[in-house]
Design a protein around this motif. Sequence first.
Motif, short mmCIF file in Angstrom:
data_model
loop_
_atom_site.label_atom_id
_atom_site.label_comp_id
_atom_site.label_asym_id
_atom_site.label_seq_id
_atom_site.Cartn_x
_atom_site.Cartn_y
_atom_site.Cartn_z
N ALA A 400 -0.91 5.06 8.16
CA ALA A 400 -0.23 4.53 6.97
C ALA A 400 1.03 3.77 7.35
O ALA A 400 1.29 2.66 6.84
CB ALA A 400 0.11 5.68 6.02
N ALA A 401 1.82 4.33 8.26
CA ALA A 401 3.04 3.65 8.69
C ALA A 401 2.72 2.33 9.38
O ALA A 401 3.41 1.32 9.18
CB ALA A 401 3.84 4.57 9.62
N CYS A 402 1.67 2.34 10.18
CA CYS A 402 1.27 1.13 10.91
C CYS A 402 0.82 0.03 9.93
O CYS A 402 1.19 -1.14 10.08
CB CYS A 402 0.14 1.50 11.87
N LEU A 403 0.03 0.41 8.94
CA LEU A 403 -0.44 -0.56 7.95
C LEU A 403 0.73 -1.17 7.19
O LEU A 403 0.76 -2.37 6.89
CB LEU A 403 -1.41 0.12 6.99
N PHE A 404 1.72 -0.35 6.86
CA PHE A 404 2.88 -0.87 6.14
C PHE A 404 3.66 -1.85 7.01
O PHE A 404 4.10 -2.90 6.55
CB PHE A 404 3.78 0.29 5.70
N GLU A 405 3.83 -1.50 8.30
CA GLU A 405 4.54 -2.42 9.21
C GLU A 405 3.80 -3.73 9.36
O GLU A 405 4.40 -4.77 9.61
CB GLU A 405 4.72 -1.75 10.58
N LEU A 406 2.47 -3.68 9.23
CA LEU A 406 1.66 -4.90 9.34
C LEU A 406 1.56 -5.63 8.00
O LEU A 406 0.74 -6.54 7.85
CB LEU A 406 0.27 -4.55 9.85
N ASN A 407 2.40 -5.20 7.04
CA ASN A 407 2.45 -5.83 5.71
C ASN A 407 1.11 -5.71 4.99
O ASN A 407 0.65 -6.66 4.35
CB ASN A 407 2.88 -7.31 5.81
N ARG A 408 0.53 -4.53 5.07
CA ARG A 408 -0.72 -4.25 4.35
C ARG A 408 -0.49 -3.00 3.51
O ARG A 408 -1.09 -1.95 3.72
CB ARG A 408 -1.86 -4.07 5.35
N PRO A 409 0.43 -3.11 2.51
CA PRO A 409 0.87 -1.91 1.78
C PRO A 409 -0.22 -1.24 0.97
O PRO A 409 -0.23 0.00 0.87
CB PRO A 409 1.99 -2.44 0.87
N GLU A 410 -1.14 -2.01 0.40
CA GLU A 410 -2.18 -1.37 -0.42
C GLU A 410 -3.09 -0.52 0.45
O GLU A 410 -3.53 0.57 0.06
CB GLU A 410 -2.98 -2.43 -1.17
N GLU A 411 -3.39 -1.01 1.66
CA GLU A 411 -4.20 -0.21 2.58
C GLU A 411 -3.43 1.04 3.03
O GLU A 411 -4.02 2.11 3.23
CB GLU A 411 -4.60 -1.04 3.80
N ALA A 412 -2.12 0.89 3.19
CA ALA A 412 -1.29 2.04 3.56
C ALA A 412 -1.35 3.11 2.48
O ALA A 412 -1.51 4.31 2.76
CB ALA A 412 0.16 1.61 3.79
N LEU A 413 -1.24 2.68 1.21
CA LEU A 413 -1.32 3.64 0.10
C LEU A 413 -2.69 4.30 0.04
O LEU A 413 -2.80 5.51 -0.20
CB LEU A 413 -1.03 2.92 -1.22
N ALA A 414 -3.74 3.51 0.29
CA ALA A 414 -5.09 4.08 0.26
C ALA A 414 -5.26 5.12 1.37
O ALA A 414 -5.90 6.16 1.16
CB ALA A 414 -6.12 2.95 0.43
N LEU A 439 3.04 11.91 1.92
CA LEU A 439 3.60 11.71 0.58
C LEU A 439 4.93 10.98 0.64
O LEU A 439 5.22 10.10 -0.19
CB LEU A 439 3.75 13.05 -0.14
N VAL A 440 5.77 11.33 1.63
CA VAL A 440 7.03 10.60 1.80
C VAL A 440 6.76 9.13 2.06
O VAL A 440 7.37 8.23 1.47
CB VAL A 440 7.86 11.22 2.95
N ASN A 441 5.80 8.86 2.97
CA ASN A 441 5.45 7.46 3.27
C ASN A 441 4.94 6.74 2.03
O ASN A 441 5.27 5.57 1.79
CB ASN A 441 4.40 7.41 4.37
N LYS A 442 4.12 7.44 1.25
CA LYS A 442 3.59 6.83 0.03
C LYS A 442 4.72 6.47 -0.92
O LYS A 442 4.76 5.36 -1.50
CB LYS A 442 2.61 7.78 -0.64
N GLY A 443 5.67 7.39 -1.11
CA GLY A 443 6.80 7.12 -1.99
C GLY A 443 7.62 5.93 -1.51
O GLY A 443 8.04 5.08 -2.30
N ILE A 444 7.83 5.85 -0.20
CA ILE A 444 8.61 4.73 0.36
C ILE A 444 7.90 3.40 0.11
O ILE A 444 8.52 2.40 -0.28
CB ILE A 444 8.86 4.96 1.86
N VAL A 445 6.58 3.39 0.35
CA VAL A 445 5.82 2.15 0.15
C VAL A 445 5.89 1.73 -1.32
O VAL A 445 6.13 0.55 -1.64
CB VAL A 445 4.35 2.32 0.59
N LEU A 446 5.70 2.69 -2.23
CA LEU A 446 5.75 2.36 -3.65
C LEU A 446 7.13 1.82 -4.04
O LEU A 446 7.25 0.85 -4.82
CB LEU A 446 5.42 3.60 -4.48
N ALA A 447 8.19 2.44 -3.51
CA ALA A 447 9.54 1.96 -3.83
C ALA A 447 9.76 0.55 -3.29
O ALA A 447 10.37 -0.29 -3.97
CB ALA A 447 10.58 2.92 -3.25
#
Length: 587
Positions: A400-414, A439-447
Amino acid sequence: MTSRARPGGGVKAMALAEGGQLEEAQAAWDQIVRKFGASEARADLEQVSMARVNKGKALGRLGRAEDALAAWNDVVHRFGTGNGEVLLRAVATALLCRGGLLADMGRPAEALAAWDEVVARFGAGGVRALDGAVANALIGRAVALVELDRPRDALASCDEVLGRFGARRDPALLGEVAAAMVGRGHALVALNRPGEAMAAWGEMAERFGTAGALRVQEQVAAALSNRGTALFQSGSAEEALVDFEAVVLRYAASDAPVLSDIVARALVNRGNVLAALKREKEALLSWDEAVRRFAASRLPAPADLFALALMNKAAALAQAGRAEGALEALGEVAARFGAGERPELPAMAARALMNSGVLLEGLDRQEEALAIWKLVEERFGTSDAAEILVIVAGSFVHMAACLFELNRPEEALAACDRAVERFGGSDAPEILEAVGDLLVNKGIVLARLDRNEAALAVWDEIERRFGASEAPRLLKRVATALVSKGMTHSALGRPEDALEAWAEADRRFGAGDDPLFLDEIAAALVNRGMVLGLLGRPEDALEVCGETVRRFGGSDAPVAFEAVAQTLASKAVLLSELGRTGEALDV
């Protein structure tokens, strides 16, 4: 006229088995049984009995354990009331094989019953040629009894071997006497008497160190290796190193399977000791030699040791900054040991993939790391092995963290949602920690996506799941959620709610100077001071600033230093705005 079995069929079958042609060997033994199984002639019965014993051995090597057990049971049932040395030896061998296979299958109580039957049938000493089988059974009993948490009985079983056969000079018994002395050491360790165990192994190695029989030398090697392990565990690394090096020097040239296995263990353990002694280059050479021997051997490599040597080699290479070599070693573990009946091997393969991903992340090779995290899910996502579940859950956190860093937030949430659904009902502490991180990562991505109401729901979910926990590491996730909740309220223009969330974090986790919560409490206090200042409440803000400096001013932790620096800067601004320029300059 009764037909007579010809020895040629058995010889052919044995040759096939020794050459690894197990299916063909089994067929040859079946042919002997079909041809002579109905005969009552002594020679025919003897050959049929041994054919069935050897067929069981072949079936065992083919992984057909239950068929092997059935073959040996048939020998005992059909020939158990016979007489004559060959038939009795066949029955004894069948029972010994049965015990050994049951022990390998993790069924020590049933193995114990098989070895007890050997002692009961042949222990009276009527057939001197079977004394070796009795001694072997007593040693097998000792091993099973240790596994069944009956070490005193195990010690008594080893002592019985020494009492009955210790003075004999029969070559066939020397190996069993040596094995009993090694077994005594294991029983003494189980009785928490490690000093006596090391003495027993030392006495055995000294008594039999020059003996030439293979079975005896196997026990000498085992004794030295066991004593080395015990010495290392007791903190005597230099002495342990002497024992492991003795094993390697004495037996490295042997291609006997048991000795090769012990040498492999000694090489791996020698590397571990050298690493503990900060002799990293020598440790790496030792693990490398173990890997080289495994790869070049004509014998089946002990898989757990092969994998451990590669894992240790990878860790040493990574620490030395040789990332590509480390990745290569980890890749070999993942490729070789991803499947198998032994649960520790797939777990080691999963761990190798995990370590590869972490190493790739550290090298800022995010796409390659992501491929690793997805491979962990693909290969091990349906496993129910406890150790593997922890690894898979952890890999989702990284994914999830890797996907977010790669600017793929929806995949990170999934990925977060998939993992929480998979692991959210677990009660294993390490898995729950991973769920908290997800869950912490999910909250950060959503914010970060400005989906703040959804983020608030996540912070509240963390509180619901873990707020009543007594586990400090889970409570740390709650503290993180409270601080993040304050940030989210602030972003939504709800400063009073933000202040309350930070105050609650401080009330619940700020007392006692627990370093586990230092990051969260420092952030809560700094943010409270800043928001109070923005709300036009400078005196309240200055009070919080003073509290922050008081609590963290004496700490040398980087986060505390940064919090104090930020706080002092804010304090100076507040004092200036209040016209208290002199005090501001003093800050």
